[in-house]
Enzyme design. Sequence first.
Site, PDB file in Angstrom:
ATOM      1  N   CYS B  55      18.424  11.823  48.072  1.00 31.93           N
ATOM      2  CA  CYS B  55      18.344  13.304  48.743  1.00 31.93           C
ATOM      3  C   CYS B  55      19.306  14.200  48.020  1.00 31.93           C
ATOM      4  O   CYS B  55      18.884  15.301  47.837  1.00 31.93           O
ATOM      5  CB  CYS B  55      19.057  12.775  50.058  1.00 31.93           C
ATOM      6  N   ARG B 132      10.312  11.727  54.023  1.00 34.29           N
ATOM      7  CA  ARG B 132      10.473  12.807  52.880  1.00 34.29           C
ATOM      8  C   ARG B 132       9.172  13.995  53.260  1.00 34.29           C
ATOM      9  O   ARG B 132       8.240  13.692  52.655  1.00 34.29           O
ATOM     10  CB  ARG B 132      10.869  12.546  51.592  1.00 34.29           C
TER      11      ARG B 132
END
Lengths: 72, 219
Positions: B55, B132
Amino acid sequence: MACINPDGTLAPSAIQVLREAEQPKTAAELAQISGLPLFRVRSSLRELVQAGLLREDGDHFVLTESGRAKLE
Amino acid sequence: MTEETSVVSSPSFPRLNEPAPEFEAVTTHGTIRLSDYRDSWLILFSHPADFTPVCTTEFLAFTEIYPELQKRGVELLGLSIDSVYSHIAWTRNIEEKLGVKIPFPIIADLNKEVATLYGMIQPGASKTETVRAVFIIDPKGILRAMIYYPLTTGRNMDEILRLIDALQTSDKHQVATPANWRPGDKVIVPPPTTAEMAEERVKAGYECVDWYLCKKSLE
């Protein structure tokens, strides 16, 4: 980065928006003048209206007496 | 002994070419509604969690393409199931350690409200984290594209930019774009819907493989 801090003071972006709203303006006009993204201006305007510092007049935003006092 | 049954509600999924579900959420830039983005394009994306390595690389990459997105009238809005304090701590850490200031807001979706609306939680991948996901929403608030990546795989920013370019080109010129299209490449003319139009099509001066696959350059 809310435009009104928990202690009631205003973030610099909120002061900027309030100053520009001394003459009634639309959200798009305020975004253009302030250089802030339109989504930020809309979010700030909602908060400032809820706090009674601005009022809506059609699609324009107008400084209230409380808003004027806050700027002084 | 009593037997308890629990009803597990299936996650909802937004649909392409329908209005993106409205929300109001706490973010690192204050309370934001989806409708605040009306009149601009928006990339709403989720990441599994703050302070995680993939991330962090994605946030650096999104920040890197942000100026290019802004040139195209596109805003970015992140989301994870973390508190706003966690988001603030993480973005400050990124700035301190990597010298990059994250310029876009991040939704603190602790109650999973937005994540559930957009089908960002996929229990097969994780029951507590968002996958995601990327949602591209147009200036009228219509959901135009969705991409889902697994937890292990960071997203490809080139593809996200390419997708924005392709959507905006399709809207502007009423055309479609072929596989691996890039700005400057030829575009696909919509296929004719009548036999008469098909006959006309092959005479129209386009580059045609046959009547149903014709390309043209954009001036």
